[in-house]
Design an enzyme around this catalytic site. Structure first.
Site, PDB file in Angstrom:
ATOM      1  N   GLY A  11      37.322  45.737  39.282  1.00  0.00           N
ATOM      2  CA  GLY A  11      38.724  45.835  39.679  1.00  0.00           C
ATOM      3  C   GLY A  11      39.637  46.222  38.531  1.00  0.00           C
ATOM      4  O   GLY A  11      39.176  46.541  37.425  1.00  0.00           O
ATOM      5  N   TYR A 142      48.171  35.210  50.346  1.00  0.00           N
ATOM      6  CA  TYR A 142      47.719  35.336  48.955  1.00  0.00           C
ATOM      7  C   TYR A 142      48.263  34.168  48.124  1.00  0.00           C
ATOM      8  O   TYR A 142      47.528  33.524  47.368  1.00  0.00           O
ATOM      9  CB  TYR A 142      48.200  36.679  48.413  1.00  0.00           C
ATOM     10  CG  TYR A 142      47.890  36.957  46.957  1.00  0.00           C
ATOM     11  CD1 TYR A 142      46.581  37.100  46.516  1.00  0.00           C
ATOM     12  CD2 TYR A 142      48.929  37.113  46.032  1.00  0.00           C
ATOM     13  CE1 TYR A 142      46.303  37.391  45.175  1.00  0.00           C
ATOM     14  CE2 TYR A 142      48.654  37.412  44.700  1.00  0.00           C
ATOM     15  CZ  TYR A 142      47.345  37.543  44.281  1.00  0.00           C
ATOM     16  OH  TYR A 142      47.072  37.834  42.962  1.00  0.00           O
TER      17      TYR A 142
HETATM   18  P1  NAD Z   1      41.433  44.036  42.059  1.00  0.00           P
HETATM   19  O1  NAD Z   1      41.709  44.046  43.518  1.00  0.00           O
HETATM   20  O2  NAD Z   1      41.723  45.259  41.280  1.00  0.00           O
HETATM   21  O3  NAD Z   1      39.926  43.630  41.777  1.00  0.00           O
HETATM   22  C1  NAD Z   1      39.303  42.598  42.480  1.00  0.00           C
HETATM   23  C2  NAD Z   1      37.827  42.945  42.571  1.00  0.00           C
HETATM   24  O4  NAD Z   1      37.196  41.943  43.357  1.00  0.00           O
HETATM   25  C3  NAD Z   1      37.554  44.296  43.257  1.00  0.00           C
HETATM   26  O5  NAD Z   1      36.692  45.065  42.443  1.00  0.00           O
HETATM   27  C4  NAD Z   1      36.858  43.913  44.555  1.00  0.00           C
HETATM   28  O6  NAD Z   1      35.857  44.839  44.951  1.00  0.00           O
HETATM   29  C5  NAD Z   1      36.240  42.581  44.158  1.00  0.00           C
HETATM   30  N1  NAD Z   1      35.911  41.752  45.323  1.00  0.00           N
HETATM   31  C6  NAD Z   1      36.582  41.643  46.494  1.00  0.00           C
HETATM   32  N2  NAD Z   1      35.915  40.807  47.306  1.00  0.00           N
HETATM   33  C7  NAD Z   1      34.824  40.377  46.621  1.00  0.00           C
HETATM   34  C8  NAD Z   1      33.755  39.512  46.937  1.00  0.00           C
HETATM   35  N3  NAD Z   1      33.647  38.930  48.136  1.00  0.00           N
HETATM   36  N4  NAD Z   1      32.820  39.282  45.998  1.00  0.00           N
HETATM   37  C9  NAD Z   1      32.879  39.881  44.793  1.00  0.00           C
HETATM   38  N5  NAD Z   1      33.864  40.743  44.445  1.00  0.00           N
HETATM   39  C10 NAD Z   1      34.811  40.977  45.366  1.00  0.00           C
HETATM   40  O7  NAD Z   1      42.210  42.775  41.464  1.00  0.00           O
HETATM   41  P2  NAD Z   1      42.694  42.544  39.953  1.00  0.00           P
HETATM   42  O8  NAD Z   1      44.075  43.078  39.865  1.00  0.00           O
HETATM   43  O9  NAD Z   1      41.677  42.983  39.010  1.00  0.00           O
HETATM   44  O10 NAD Z   1      42.837  40.954  39.987  1.00  0.00           O
HETATM   45  C11 NAD Z   1      41.928  40.078  39.359  1.00  0.00           C
HETATM   46  C12 NAD Z   1      42.468  38.670  39.482  1.00  0.00           C
HETATM   47  O11 NAD Z   1      43.750  38.586  38.848  1.00  0.00           O
HETATM   48  C13 NAD Z   1      42.701  38.208  40.922  1.00  0.00           C
HETATM   49  O12 NAD Z   1      42.450  36.830  41.019  1.00  0.00           O
HETATM   50  C14 NAD Z   1      44.180  38.447  41.138  1.00  0.00           C
HETATM   51  O13 NAD Z   1      44.716  37.608  42.118  1.00  0.00           O
HETATM   52  C15 NAD Z   1      44.711  38.117  39.753  1.00  0.00           C
HETATM   53  N6  NAD Z   1      46.018  38.714  39.508  1.00  0.00           N
HETATM   54  C16 NAD Z   1      46.142  40.061  39.365  1.00  0.00           C
HETATM   55  C17 NAD Z   1      47.394  40.601  39.128  1.00  0.00           C
HETATM   56  C18 NAD Z   1      47.605  42.081  38.960  1.00  0.00           C
HETATM   57  O14 NAD Z   1      48.754  42.523  38.870  1.00  0.00           O
HETATM   58  N7  NAD Z   1      46.546  42.885  38.891  1.00  0.00           N
HETATM   59  C19 NAD Z   1      48.505  39.755  39.025  1.00  0.00           C
HETATM   60  C20 NAD Z   1      48.337  38.395  39.221  1.00  0.00           C
HETATM   61  C21 NAD Z   1      47.077  37.872  39.426  1.00  0.00           C
HETATM   62  N1  SER Z   2      50.065  41.991  41.234  1.00  0.00           N
HETATM   63  C1  SER Z   2      49.726  40.987  42.183  1.00  0.00           C
HETATM   64  C2  SER Z   2      50.148  41.412  43.547  1.00  0.00           C
HETATM   65  O1  SER Z   2      51.135  42.113  43.652  1.00  0.00           O
HETATM   66  C3  SER Z   2      50.424  39.698  41.840  1.00  0.00           C
HETATM   67  O2  SER Z   2      49.517  38.691  41.938  1.00  0.00           O
HETATM   68  O3  SER Z   2      49.515  41.038  44.497  1.00  0.00           O
END
Ligand code: NAD
Ligand code: SER
Length: 317
Positions: A11, A142
């Site tokens: 991700g 979420y």
């Molecule tokens: P993303 O959606 O880019 O990546 C998540 C990954 O999880 C994807 O590759 C997806 O294929 C994988 N996935 C989905 N279902 C799955 C499953 N059942 N088993 C295994 N893998 C699975 O998300 P991200 O932005 O990389 O976020 C990572 C973490 O950080 C998450 O917990 C998200 O809530 C948190 N987060 C992200 C942001 C942001 O802005 N990117 C902000 C706040 C929190």
């Molecule tokens: N970037 C994330 C979202 O918009 C915040 O957790 O879902």
């Protein structure tokens, strides 16, 4: 951290964090995992990779045993906008998947890093300088899963002594892997469209302020927190962290300094706007500063210079 398993490693965050950890701890010491073997060849080929669906506890357990894992960086999740389209999937992956991860960690004496989010707050939370401990009544699935996850991580630490740690990430901005369906995604897409089209249609309105962070700071936060002396951690999980706050107009004006002909218009997505309006304008991250020395390196100005440089290079290939 000696043997690290990353879930959701393909991700937005995982694809960069895996490579960052491999460079710090050794390429064979970081096991990447994901649902498939598509995309991000560099992550899949530069070290161990396993197919793991976090809904399947046995796959997690077998991988931890196979590599003698001592730390799980749990990133597999469904983000806010996709979660509103499919709340039951968001619950299964974000809560059941975390529960499986914590159980496997308990059984195998692993530490766990799990990110929460600004989405763990809601419309009744104080929205300016949102405190570390405050009202948390989110109005998205979420957000519900993120609050549940925060409490679950606290429980596993208090009840079983599992070394759970985590931060509340703001919107993360990066150029390697596109974001996975969140509300803050516009702040990534605006850079791509500025370079590719010279214009951007924003799905959130002017005046929608949210916390944001450039990826290098998001990666540092994981290592700093996981390497922090546990005796200094009063909160352990769900630390507020932030690097900058802006609305669509401010980021547009910052990019326009570098691309003078860049234009913006607005076509509001009502679902995303409602989500963004329910999240804080700015977090108070003083607990993270005091307990483990959190200090971001990038602000809107320096991030924009770097994003445009790196994206230009990427898009020219
Ligand atoms: P993303 O959606 O880019 O990546 C998540 C990954 O999880 C994807 O590759 C997806 O294929 C994988 N996935 C989905 N279902 C799955 C499953 N059942 N088993 C295994 N893998 C699975 O998300 P991200 O932005 O990389 O976020 C990572 C973490 O950080 C998450 O917990 C998200 O809530 C948190 N987060 C992200 C942001 C942001 O802005 N990117 C902000 C706040 C929190
Ligand atoms: N970037 C994330 C979202 O918009 C915040 O957790 O879902």
């Amino acid at each position: 951290m000696k043997k690290i398993l990353v879930t959701g490693a393909l991700g937005q965050i995982g694809s960069e964090l895996t490579m960052y950890l491999r460079k710090l701890y050794g390429f064979d010491s970081v096991i990447a995992s994901g649902l498939h073997k598509k995309d991000n060849a560099v992550v899949i080929e530069s070290g161990p990779f396993e197919l793991i669906d976090v809904q399947n506890a046995k796959q997690l357990y077998d991988c931890v045993k196979k590599y003698n894992v001592d730390t799980i960086i749990h990133l597999a999740a469904i983000l806010s906008a996709v979660g509103e389209d499919n709340p039951s999937l968001a619950w299964k992956i974000n809560v059941d998947g975390l529960f499986n991860t914590l159980e496997v960690a308990r059984e195998n004496n692993c530490a766990v890093f799990t990110p929460s989010s600004i989405a763990a707050f809601g419309p009744t939370t104080p929205s300016d300088q949102t405190p570390q401990l405050t009202i948390q009544r989110p109005t998205t699935m979420y957000g519900v899963t993120k609050v549940s996850g925060e409490i679950l991580c606290d429980y596993y630490y208090q009840r079983y002594g599992v070394d759970t740690r985590g931060v509340r990430y703001p919107g993360i901005i990066s150029y390697v892997t596109l974001p996975g369906g969140g509300t803050t995604d516009y702040a990534v897409h605006i850079y791509y469209d500025a370079l590719l089209k010279g214009k951007f249609t924003c799905n959130l309105s002017k005046g929608t302020f949210m916390d944001m962070m450039y990826m290098p700071d998001a990666l540092d936060a994981v290592v700093q927190l996981m390497e922090a002396n546990p005796e200094n951690l009063i909160n352990r999980n769900a630390f507020n962290i932030t690097a900058m706050q802006f609305d669509p107009e401010l980021i547009y004006l910052e990019i326009k300094k570098h691309i003078p002909d860049f234009t913006i218009d607005y076509n509001i997505d009502r679902v995303k706007q409602k989500i963004a309006d329910s999240w804080p304008n700015s977090l108070d991250d003083s607990a993270a500063q005091e307990e483990w020395g959190w200090k971001p390196k990038y602000n809107l100005e320096s991030m924009t210079i770097d994003m445009l440089d790196k994206l230009k290079e990427k898009l020219a290939k």
